[in-house]
Write a protein that holds these residues in place. Structure first.
Motif, mmCIF file in Angstrom:
data_model
loop_
_atom_site.group_PDB
_atom_site.id
_atom_site.type_symbol
_atom_site.label_atom_id
_atom_site.label_comp_id
_atom_site.label_asym_id
_atom_site.label_seq_id
_atom_site.Cartn_x
_atom_site.Cartn_y
_atom_site.Cartn_z
ATOM 1 N N GLN A 163 8.318 4.872 2.084
ATOM 2 C CA GLN A 163 8.720 5.651 3.249
ATOM 3 C C GLN A 163 8.095 7.045 3.282
ATOM 4 O O GLN A 163 8.256 7.775 4.249
ATOM 5 C CB GLN A 163 10.255 5.804 3.288
ATOM 6 N N ASP A 164 7.402 7.459 2.253
ATOM 7 C CA ASP A 164 6.896 8.820 2.192
ATOM 8 C C ASP A 164 5.580 8.840 1.413
ATOM 9 O O ASP A 164 5.216 7.877 0.738
ATOM 10 C CB ASP A 164 7.926 9.737 1.527
ATOM 11 N N THR A 165 4.893 9.975 1.523
ATOM 12 C CA THR A 165 3.680 10.161 0.732
ATOM 13 C C THR A 165 4.073 10.600 -0.673
ATOM 14 O O THR A 165 4.733 11.635 -0.845
ATOM 15 C CB THR A 165 2.772 11.217 1.370
ATOM 16 N N ASN A 166 3.664 9.845 -1.667
ATOM 17 C CA ASN A 166 4.033 10.136 -3.043
ATOM 18 C C ASN A 166 3.141 11.234 -3.624
ATOM 19 O O ASN A 166 1.969 11.365 -3.250
ATOM 20 C CB ASN A 166 3.918 8.874 -3.902
ATOM 21 N N LEU A 167 3.694 11.993 -4.563
ATOM 22 C CA LEU A 167 2.959 13.050 -5.238
ATOM 23 C C LEU A 167 2.611 12.611 -6.650
ATOM 24 O O LEU A 167 3.487 12.163 -7.398
ATOM 25 C CB LEU A 167 3.788 14.342 -5.268
ATOM 26 N N VAL A 168 1.332 12.731 -7.021
ATOM 27 C CA VAL A 168 0.864 12.344 -8.349
ATOM 28 C C VAL A 168 0.400 13.606 -9.077
ATOM 29 O O VAL A 168 -0.584 14.233 -8.668
ATOM 30 C CB VAL A 168 -0.289 11.331 -8.262
ATOM 31 N N PRO A 169 1.079 14.026 -10.132
ATOM 32 C CA PRO A 169 0.721 15.268 -10.824
ATOM 33 C C PRO A 169 -0.614 15.144 -11.563
ATOM 34 O O PRO A 169 -0.971 14.093 -12.092
ATOM 35 C CB PRO A 169 1.874 15.475 -11.815
ATOM 36 N N ILE A 170 -1.361 16.239 -11.580
ATOM 37 C CA ILE A 170 -2.577 16.361 -12.387
ATOM 38 C C ILE A 170 -2.276 17.304 -13.540
ATOM 39 O O ILE A 170 -1.891 18.459 -13.325
ATOM 40 C CB ILE A 170 -3.749 16.918 -11.564
ATOM 41 N N ARG A 171 -2.428 16.824 -14.752
ATOM 42 C CA ARG A 171 -2.115 17.620 -15.929
ATOM 43 C C ARG A 171 -3.385 17.823 -16.769
ATOM 44 O O ARG A 171 -4.278 16.985 -16.761
ATOM 45 C CB ARG A 171 -1.031 16.943 -16.771
ATOM 46 N N ALA A 172 -3.395 18.933 -17.479
ATOM 47 C CA ALA A 172 -4.524 19.208 -18.378
ATOM 48 C C ALA A 172 -4.223 18.645 -19.754
ATOM 49 O O ALA A 172 -3.134 18.839 -20.301
ATOM 50 C CB ALA A 172 -4.778 20.708 -18.463
ATOM 51 N N THR A 195 0.840 -1.188 0.000
ATOM 52 C CA THR A 195 0.000 0.000 0.000
ATOM 53 C C THR A 195 0.879 1.243 0.000
ATOM 54 O O THR A 195 1.732 1.402 0.890
ATOM 55 C CB THR A 195 -0.922 0.029 1.229
ATOM 56 N N PHE A 196 0.688 2.101 -0.993
ATOM 57 C CA PHE A 196 1.453 3.333 -1.107
ATOM 58 C C PHE A 196 0.516 4.532 -0.911
ATOM 59 O O PHE A 196 -0.641 4.502 -1.339
ATOM 60 C CB PHE A 196 2.127 3.430 -2.476
ATOM 61 N N LEU A 197 0.984 5.563 -0.252
ATOM 62 C CA LEU A 197 0.224 6.783 -0.014
ATOM 63 C C LEU A 197 0.630 7.850 -1.020
ATOM 64 O O LEU A 197 1.809 7.956 -1.380
ATOM 65 C CB LEU A 197 0.463 7.289 1.409
ATOM 66 N N TYR A 198 -0.346 8.631 -1.463
ATOM 67 C CA TYR A 198 -0.023 9.707 -2.400
ATOM 68 C C TYR A 198 -1.001 10.860 -2.239
ATOM 69 O O TYR A 198 -2.105 10.716 -1.685
ATOM 70 C CB TYR A 198 -0.022 9.199 -3.845
ATOM 71 N N VAL A 256 -5.132 12.523 1.528
ATOM 72 C CA VAL A 256 -4.090 11.544 1.209
ATOM 73 C C VAL A 256 -4.786 10.270 0.756
ATOM 74 O O VAL A 256 -5.681 9.757 1.442
ATOM 75 C CB VAL A 256 -3.185 11.268 2.419
ATOM 76 N N TYR A 257 -4.375 9.749 -0.395
ATOM 77 C CA TYR A 257 -5.026 8.587 -0.986
ATOM 78 C C TYR A 257 -4.120 7.360 -0.892
ATOM 79 O O TYR A 257 -2.912 7.472 -0.637
ATOM 80 C CB TYR A 257 -5.374 8.872 -2.450
ATOM 81 N N GLU A 258 -4.706 6.195 -1.104
ATOM 82 C CA GLU A 258 -3.965 4.933 -1.077
ATOM 83 C C GLU A 258 -3.893 4.342 -2.478
ATOM 84 O O GLU A 258 -4.865 4.429 -3.247
ATOM 85 C CB GLU A 258 -4.623 3.922 -0.131
#
Length: 380
Positions: A240-249, A208-211, A279-281
């Motif tokens: 080990q960290d909360t990942n960032l997922v970019p939102i693009r147009a 399970t990864f957080l983002y 924060v999502y999983e």
């Protein structure tokens, strides 16, 4: 009188100069005495290979011999003894002493050497099946100061099996297509039925990864169109960290084909100050798998030695060079091998598979595995 004294002093000076310049300087001017036995840290039979052919000359390599220096190695003594009727133990002792060599300006303090031992008739008559090499213990440096409780310390160096037969060199190259990178295709093997590489799944974990979502902006628009938000999912995740997922147009689906190019990948800039509140999983699967080289070999044959590291890898080719021992008809035993007519090498652990139960499982997986493409099929 003064002239006689001057002449005498001149003669003495000439003699002194002749003595000091006559040959190399002795490093042990007082005839340094040494006795007893030294010891060796390393010895190897036939380069560490598994088999030795009965009747062939045996190579014994010795290295890191503690002998004060090469000038004091007086002799190498070899003693043979038999145990269990078929095991020959060669004990090596390094006799130390003054060799009479005074010219030793650059001694080698850890010399090495190779001895070539003829396979004598006594070994044949005894039916020797294994040869071991041992050195004397470190505390045997002075024979009068031996600790009998520790004389066997670190004496064993190497062993080799003695068999009747011959060697056969093989070089096998197999093609791995792109499907071998996909764990969903495992078990999978290469196209040949007699030799190749097998990939199998050992286990898998659900992680399970957080983002959080992160906005991205295009700094250079190449076309204009009606836009809708889209996400750029990561190909790898950090636990080990909360990942960032970019939102693009991106362009909406009902735009014309000419306006689908909205922003080049290099022109997207992420804004780490604009993050989603929640924060999502994200669930992902981690695969653990192993690779094996498998080859159908003559009955009772074995791998003597070889290179299975895949160092000769070109593109998606796996290449191995190895030596097979083929027993003669007079040979009374097989192996060592897990199966009588298959050689299996674990490429992940870099060691041969000698467990017969595991070998049976791998052979069953080999027969049931999906077959990868050959080079010709992949090119087409």
């Amino acid at each position: 009188m003064n002239r006689w004294i001057l002449a005498l002093l001149a003669s003495l000076l000439i003699l002194a100069c002749a003595e000091s310049d006559d040959g190399p300087i002795r490093i042990y001017p007082n005839d340094f005495a040494v006795g007893g036995y030294g010891y060796m840290l390393y010895a190897e039979l036939d380069s560490g290979y598994r088999f030795h052919i009965q009747g062939d000359t045996l190579a014994l390599a010795m290295d890191s011999m503690w002998t004060f220096g090469n000038c004091f190695l007086k002799d190498i003594e070899l003693y043979g003894s038999y145990s269990n009727d078929t095991i020959l133990t060669i004990t090596v002792k390094l006799l130390l002493g003054n060799t009479g060599t005074t010219d030793c300006p650059q001694p080698i303090f850890r010399p090495d050497t190779v001895l070539y031992l003829a396979f004598n008739e006594e070994w044949k008559q005894k039916g020797v099946r294994e040869i071991r090499v041992e050195g004397n213990a470190h505390n045997e440096f002075y024979p009068e100061d031996i600790d009998t409780a520790a004389t066997a310390y670190a004496t064993f160096k190497d062993s080799i099996l003695v068999r009747q037969g011959s060697f056969r060199a093989e070089s096998i190259s197999v093609y791995l297509d792109s499907s071998f990178a996909d764990p969903y295709t495992y078990p999978r093997r290469t196209s040949s039925d007699t030799a190749g590489v097998l990939f199998i799944t050992d286990s898998l974990d659900i992680d399970t990864f957080l983002y959080r979502f992160m906005e991205s902006n295009c700094v250079e628009i190449h076309d204009s169109c009606e836009t809708v938000p889209d996400t750029a999912w990561r190909s790898s995740w950090s636990a080990q960290d909360t990942n960032l997922v970019p939102i693009r147009a991106v362009c909406a689906e009902d735009t014309t084909a000419d306006s689908l190019v909205y922003c080049l990948t290099a022109n997207w800039k992420n804004d780490s100050t604009s993050l989603s509140d929640s924060v999502y999983e994200y669930l992902d699967t981690t695969w653990y798998y192993s690779k094996f080289f498998m080859e159908q070999i003559p009955k009772c044959a074995s791998v003597d030695h070889g290179d299975f590291t895949g160092s000769a890898l070109h593109g998606r080719y796996f290449t191995t060079q190895h030596i097979l021992f083929i027993p003669s008809f007079e040979e009374s035993s097989c192996g060592p091998a897990a199966l009588s007519n298959w050689a299996i090498y674990n490429l992940s652990a870099q060691k041969e598979v000698l467990d017969s139960a595991l070998a049976d499982t791998l052979l069953s997986a080999w027969k049931k595995a999906s077959v990868g493409a050959s080079e010709e099929e992949d090119v087409e």
